[in-house]
Write an enzyme that holds these catalytic residues in place. Sequence first.
Site, PDB file in Angstrom:
ATOM      1  N   GLY A 122       2.845   0.525  18.068  1.00 10.68           N
ATOM      2  CA  GLY A 122       3.512   1.350  19.065  1.00 10.68           C
ATOM      3  C   GLY A 122       4.661   2.125  18.414  1.00 10.68           C
TER       4      GLY A 122
ATOM      5  N   SER B 248       0.609  -0.400  11.585  1.00 12.16           N
ATOM      6  CA  SER B 248       1.259   0.772  12.132  1.00 12.16           C
ATOM      7  C   SER B 248       2.740   0.460  12.355  1.00 12.16           C
ATOM      8  CB  SER B 248       0.526   1.186  13.410  1.00 12.16           C
ATOM      9  OG  SER B 248       0.828   2.494  13.781  1.00 12.16           O
ATOM     10  N   TRP B 249       3.260   0.607  13.579  1.00 10.82           N
ATOM     11  CA  TRP B 249       4.640   0.188  13.827  1.00 10.82           C
ATOM     12  C   TRP B 249       4.814  -1.302  13.522  1.00 10.82           C
ATOM     13  CZ3 TRP B 249       9.588   0.836  14.246  1.00 10.82           C
ATOM     14  CH2 TRP B 249      10.381  -0.145  14.867  1.00 10.82           C
TER      15      TRP B 249
ATOM     16  N   ASP C 101      -6.698   8.170   7.484  1.00 15.74           N
ATOM     17  CA  ASP C 101      -5.759   7.863   8.571  1.00 15.74           C
ATOM     18  C   ASP C 101      -4.954   9.119   8.882  1.00 15.74           C
ATOM     19  OD1 ASP C 101      -3.671   6.948  10.189  1.00 15.74           O
ATOM     20  OD2 ASP C 101      -3.559   5.008   9.171  1.00 15.74           O
TER      21      ASP C 101
ATOM     22  N   HIS D 200      -7.167   5.121  11.464  1.00  8.94           N
ATOM     23  CA  HIS D 200      -5.950   4.334  11.663  1.00  8.94           C
ATOM     24  C   HIS D 200      -6.152   3.057  12.464  1.00  8.94           C
ATOM     25  CE1 HIS D 200      -1.639   3.676  12.115  1.00  8.94           C
ATOM     26  NE2 HIS D 200      -1.788   3.579  13.427  1.00  8.94           N
TER      27      HIS D 200
END
Length: 334
Positions: free
Chosen positions: A54, A121-122, A273, A301
């Site tokens: 996120g 990711s985050w 990605d 991704h």
Amino acid sequence: MDRLAGQISASHGRLHPAAEPFARHMIEVGDGHSLYVEECGNPEGRPVLVLHGGPGGGCSPFMRRFFDPAHYRVVLFDQRGCGRSRPTAAVHANTTPHLIADIALIRDHLDIPRWLLFGGSWGATLALAYAQAHPDHVTGLILRGVFLGTQAELDWFYGGGAARFFPDLWAQFQEPIPQAERHDMIGAYHRRLFDSDLGRQARFAQPWLMWENALAGLQSSAVSHAPAEYARAFARLENHYFTHGCFLQEGQLLRDRHRIQHLPAVIVQGRYDMVCPPASAHALAQDWKDCDLRLVPASGHALSEPRITAELVTVMDMIRDDDRNRDRSRTPAR
């Protein structure tokens, strides 16, 4: 950054069977926030903390399936303001230092001395930030789709870089914003996602989420709608963090990499990605002796990309097998 985790067949991803949590917790962390935490697998197994993307993505049952439940004690939690944590979509007292402190509190609450970090990711950003703050409490890092929280990465995704590959979807993302404000899409959406009108927040949450979801998978197509509560939490939290540079100093995670270079790490990175391009993963892995960068072909991704899924399961099974071999070598022969 992350997308809604999709379901993928075990035959493609070699996922482990779905397992229900053996414990669930609601932990008060202060500032009016309560965090949902769950534990899955073996209560006596090797601890691993799952950090979702996120910001604002929340955890899903799909995330439990990367780990052999006989070997791992898997801890998942919804970060402040999202998922089953409360209050929903809240950005007060919601910064990277707050999340690092939350992880430290969860570790103490569960009486876990050290754990492996698994984040994409985050979630990779947060794993790096936490590990650099508390390296003595970490046994290693498994990262996917590396995002270092830099302005260059935000400019790529929200300033027209990715738009060169997806001009049609970029046009849809820009369409709700007046022409005069399109030079700063994060700022333009911020004014609407934090409007006092909840209905207006919800309307602008959808295109914010859809822009990312549409680019997350190599074969993805635009999704027309997402659950309103999920979209609002995701969009507000992500925009809040990106408006404030992820509450990190520019270049901090690369600058402070020396604090964790003694730890083993594996990076699983999609070659194509478009959300978090491989340049960040490559920069992070450079000169990190115990870092294994795995560039996955024909992959984007998302956690649910078939080759990404398969590679992550392979990595976690490899760590399990290494643990078992070490245990056997320590057992005296009879």
